[in-house]
Design an enzyme around this catalytic site. Structure first.
Site, mmCIF file in Angstrom:
data_model
loop_
_atom_site.group_PDB
_atom_site.id
_atom_site.type_symbol
_atom_site.label_atom_id
_atom_site.label_comp_id
_atom_site.label_asym_id
_atom_site.label_seq_id
_atom_site.Cartn_x
_atom_site.Cartn_y
_atom_site.Cartn_z
ATOM 1 N N HIS A 17 -3.263 -5.921 0.977
ATOM 2 C CA HIS A 17 -2.586 -6.130 2.259
ATOM 3 C C HIS A 17 -2.492 -7.613 2.627
ATOM 4 O O HIS A 17 -3.397 -8.143 3.291
ATOM 5 C CB HIS A 17 -3.347 -5.401 3.370
ATOM 6 N N CYS A 26 0.839 -1.195 0.000
ATOM 7 C CA CYS A 26 0.000 0.000 0.000
ATOM 8 C C CYS A 26 0.879 1.252 0.000
ATOM 9 O O CYS A 26 1.548 1.535 -0.985
ATOM 10 C CB CYS A 26 -0.970 -0.046 1.183
ATOM 11 N N GLU A 29 -0.708 -8.914 4.897
ATOM 12 C CA GLU A 29 -0.595 -9.042 6.357
ATOM 13 C C GLU A 29 -1.957 -9.054 7.037
ATOM 14 O O GLU A 29 -2.062 -9.425 8.214
ATOM 15 C CB GLU A 29 0.281 -7.914 6.921
#
Length: 227
Positions: free
Chosen positions: A195, A86, A197
């Protein structure tokens, strides 16, 4: 394996990144403040999402001048893994490790939802545990995730197989060629808007992002054996 999570003023996905590495992946991870000048002892660098320096001027523009950046550039030049997610992707384009730029979403709105991604290249150190063409589910959360590059750069990305992830079915932000993530020519620097994560535990929606980090560890361990 030891990961450095770079923190900037305005980072807000650094906690998620550290949790993904320490708790879900089971590897070492430490925060590195943007004013530091050394990455000694680390095996991989993670540039997390957020709004570094409030996104003033443009996304990633001020982070480019952080004290840690010369070391990140040197780290990448050594062939070590660097992942920008990002805002981290935006920073990687600003410092020249990746081509192109991230501009405002074509609908001019912030987007926050889980999207399907197609694994376009499963032969990188970040995607070795995926299958070519596999569809995975990963969240996005951005207002400036619209990847843009000129025709010559796009052709080069395609010819060099540098496009790693593309949006499948629906392009949420207007990115050229549905691009969601790209690597440098050497293949050790990955920038992506989604994302991974945030996709490491079943309880919060799935684990499709975990294999990205597992792929990095696998590639690193293989390199240690062959060194």
């Amino acid at each position: 394996m030891k990961f450095a999570v770079i923190q900037f003023p305005g980072s807000n996905c650094d906690l998620d990144m550290l949790h993904a590495i320490r708790d879900s992946l089971g590897e070492e991870a430490e925060y590195v403040w943007h004013a530091e000048t050394s990455l000694a002892g680390f095996d991989a660098v993670l540039l997390p999402g957020g709004f570094s320096y409030g996104d003033y001027l443009r996304t990633g523009a001020i982070a480019k001048f952080s004290s840690i950046m010369p070391e990140v550039l040197r780290f990448a030049e050594m062939g070590k893994p660097v992942l920008g997610v990002c805002n981290g992707f935006q920073i990687l384009t600003e410092i020249g490790l990746l081509p192109g730029a991230l501009i405002r979403n074509n609908n001019l709105h912030f987007i926050c939802k889980t999207v399907p991604l197609r694994v376009a290249n499963a032969s990188t150190m970040f995607t070795g545990l995926y299958k070519e063409g596999e569809i995975i589910q990963v969240p996005v959360a951005h207002g400036e995730g619209n990847y843009y590059c000129d025709d010559e750069t796009l052709l080069k990305l395609k010819d060099n197989n540098q496009i790693v992830f593309t949006y499948d079915s629906v392009n949420p932000n207007g990115s050229r060629a549905d691009i969601a993530g790209i690597v440098n020519e050497r293949g050790n620097v990955l920038g992506m808007m989604p994302h991974p994560e945030r996709a490491v535990e079943e309880i919060i929606g799935g684990t499709d992002g975990l294999r990205l980090f597992e792929s990095v560890v696998k590639a690193w361990k293989e390199e240690q054996v062959n060194a």
